[in-house]
Design an enzyme around this catalytic site. Sequence first.
Site, PDB file in Angstrom:
ATOM      1  N   CYS A  16       0.806  -1.211   0.000  1.00 21.85           N
ATOM      2  CA  CYS A  16       0.000   0.000   0.000  1.00 21.85           C
ATOM      3  C   CYS A  16       0.840   1.263   0.000  1.00 21.85           C
ATOM      4  CB  CYS A  16      -0.905   0.064   1.217  1.00 21.85           C
ATOM      5  SG  CYS A  16      -2.137  -1.219   1.244  1.00 21.85           S
ATOM      6  N   GLY A  42       1.715  -0.439  -4.854  1.00 21.37           N
ATOM      7  CA  GLY A  42       0.485  -1.205  -5.025  1.00 21.37           C
ATOM      8  C   GLY A  42      -0.113  -0.972  -6.397  1.00 21.37           C
ATOM      9  N   ASN A 116      -1.800   1.477   5.384  1.00 22.84           N
ATOM     10  CA  ASN A 116      -0.623   0.731   4.933  1.00 22.84           C
ATOM     11  C   ASN A 116      -0.131  -0.056   6.139  1.00 22.84           C
ATOM     12  OD1 ASN A 116       2.758   1.663   3.833  1.00 22.84           O
ATOM     13  ND2 ASN A 116       1.686  -0.272   3.687  1.00 22.84           N
ATOM     14  N   GLY A 117      -0.114  -1.381   6.011  1.00 25.29           N
ATOM     15  CA  GLY A 117       0.302  -2.224   7.134  1.00 25.29           C
ATOM     16  C   GLY A 117      -0.605  -3.427   7.249  1.00 25.29           C
ATOM     17  N   CYS A 250      10.676  -1.285   8.978  1.00 22.28           N
ATOM     18  CA  CYS A 250      10.876  -2.440   8.083  1.00 22.28           C
ATOM     19  C   CYS A 250      12.160  -2.247   7.273  1.00 22.28           C
ATOM     20  CB  CYS A 250       9.689  -2.563   7.143  1.00 22.28           C
ATOM     21  SG  CYS A 250       9.974  -3.758   5.830  1.00 22.28           S
ATOM     22  N   TYR A 256      14.353  -3.149  -0.830  1.00 22.34           N
ATOM     23  CA  TYR A 256      13.607  -3.351  -2.071  1.00 22.34           C
ATOM     24  C   TYR A 256      12.358  -2.488  -2.246  1.00 22.34           C
ATOM     25  CZ  TYR A 256      10.538  -5.604  -5.475  1.00 22.34           C
ATOM     26  OH  TYR A 256       9.700  -5.829  -6.523  1.00 22.34           O
ATOM     27  N   CYS A 396       6.195 -12.305   6.519  1.00 22.51           N
ATOM     28  CA  CYS A 396       5.979 -11.020   7.204  1.00 22.51           C
ATOM     29  C   CYS A 396       4.518 -10.941   7.631  1.00 22.51           C
ATOM     30  CB  CYS A 396       6.285  -9.874   6.251  1.00 22.51           C
ATOM     31  SG  CYS A 396       5.887  -8.266   6.958  1.00 22.51           S
ATOM     32  N   CYS A 448      13.081  -3.663  12.032  1.00 22.04           N
ATOM     33  CA  CYS A 448      12.554  -5.023  12.036  1.00 22.04           C
ATOM     34  C   CYS A 448      13.330  -5.810  10.982  1.00 22.04           C
ATOM     35  CB  CYS A 448      11.071  -5.010  11.670  1.00 22.04           C
ATOM     36  SG  CYS A 448      10.398  -6.673  11.421  1.00 22.04           S
ATOM     37  N   CYS A 451      11.821 -11.243   8.953  1.00 16.58           N
ATOM     38  CA  CYS A 451      11.757 -12.243   7.880  1.00 16.58           C
ATOM     39  C   CYS A 451      13.131 -12.849   7.597  1.00 16.58           C
ATOM     40  CB  CYS A 451      11.134 -11.654   6.619  1.00 16.58           C
ATOM     41  SG  CYS A 451      11.866 -10.108   6.108  1.00 16.58           S
TER      42      CYS A 451
HETATM   43  S1  SF4 Z   1       9.171  -9.098   8.636  1.00 13.20           S
HETATM   44 FE1  SF4 Z   1      10.557  -8.400   6.978  1.00 13.20          FE
HETATM   45  S2  SF4 Z   1       9.203  -7.451   5.452  1.00 13.20           S
HETATM   46 FE2  SF4 Z   1       8.036  -7.612   7.384  1.00 13.20          FE
HETATM   47  S3  SF4 Z   1       8.312  -5.657   8.442  1.00 13.20           S
HETATM   48 FE3  SF4 Z   1       9.900  -7.042   9.210  1.00 13.20          FE
HETATM   49  S4  SF4 Z   1      11.669  -6.675   7.836  1.00 13.20           S
HETATM   50 FE4  SF4 Z   1       9.869  -5.807   6.834  1.00 13.20          FE
END
Ligand code: SF4
Length: 476
Positions: A16, A42, A116-117, A250, A256, A396, A448, A451
């Site tokens: 989004c 998106g 968005n989220g 993130c 990317y 994620c 974060c 993943c």
């Molecule tokens: S899990 Fe990966 S894609 Fe999702 S918010 Fe965390 S770093 Fe980003």
Amino acid sequence: MAGNTPVDDDHFRDQCGLFGIFGHREAARMAYLGLYALQHRGQESAGIVTTDGSRLRMQKGMGLVNDIFTDACLDQLPGASAIGHVRYSTSGDTVAANAQPILIDCHRGPIALGHNGNLVNAQVLRHELEAAGSIFQSSSDTEVILHLYARSHRDRLEDAIAASLSKVRGAFSLLFLTPDAMVAARDPWGFRPLVLGQVDGAPVVCSETCALDLIDAEYVRDIEPGELVVVDAEGIRSFRPFPTAPSRHCIFEHVYFARPDSLVFGRNVLSSRLLLGRQLARECPADADIVVPVPDSGMGAGLGYSQESGLSFEWGLIRNHYVGRTFIEPKQSIRSFGVKIKLNPVRSVLEGKRVVLIDDSIVRGTTSRKIVGMVREAGAREVHLRISSPPTTGPCYYGIDTPLKSELIASRLSVDEIAKYIGADSLGYLSHEGLLRAVDDVEGRRHCTACFSGRYPVAVTQAEDWQLALFEKARG
Ligand code: SF4
């Protein structure tokens, strides 16, 4: 094979983009341009809601911004304030009902919302709300927020929104629009970006600064994690209604999702990608002749790898930019056009060369395998694949469309096994430490990386496990 074949593109997908403007004589057209700049976030649906001070009006549909919004369509959106949204589904089905913004009319008056989220407790809340009589019009997790808002007994707009958001958990960057106010909110972890800008004296809120650039708006600051900002006739007011939490931006936005010309979480994205490539070259050198990026996702890191290694940066793969998400193959074809429809190798560049191929990530591995095969068929002597992020081993739950864990090749195979499957002479991933170093967060205090690391900052509880099972089942 007949019918619409998906174009091979094996990536995690941001889902989004948000844009809002308050008090501008061309609000709808500004929102249209803002969404145009955010189209990469998106491509499934888009929508704009405007207010003339008394009524909210909405236009939305499936497809790209340019297909949905004609001049006549924008003429149906009068008013000096607008919010807009582009969407690629994560939670909820791919149907028009899930296109955003979502507009409702409740006892508090009309209100529109773009999100968005992804909320990790949305299904649990939805069941509670349905049991109490709420009727939902979509399967989107975003609608839960509006039902909570409609049930709030708080008088002030910001208090009612804060009360509803205090019940949800997970990732949210949000834009609300009422007849006389625009409200922006960001979850306490700050998973997804949201920035504040200004053009012609009108406040603008959007996902990335590339949308500000297009309309000649200036960047003012990021909306802070856990901040709620109200924009109305009295000006801009900031609130901190949520408990504080450690920032968890993130990290994949740098790798990317975001556009390279954007400023995200206070950093220029292209600069981050150059540093990712430089770090990758230090960690995973290759005895090779040229560096070839997979366009567009490997461009920044490819350039950084070339600068650090001293190997020449070459356009060995050319991308067709005019490809949609599906295409029609010849009925009798036994060939796979999936990757070739998007990428074409340049034989004169690749022939006889030892190639370092740079990409940002490997998800299922199927597309990487085809690209490596294509580069070999074009005459490359060796293909050394280098990835500017660590192996993606988990899905994620914070607003990114990802496959099931079992579909992630790095959750099942070792690096050597992946190299063998893909057909590369060697494979190297950036380390977790190198990833954090490249975004100037050596101790991992701000981002974060779940993943890659499996350390999920917002816990998934038992009830939410059940939700995720449903979510994954719905995704097939
Ligand atoms: S899990 Fe990966 S894609 Fe999702 S918010 Fe965390 S770093 Fe980003």
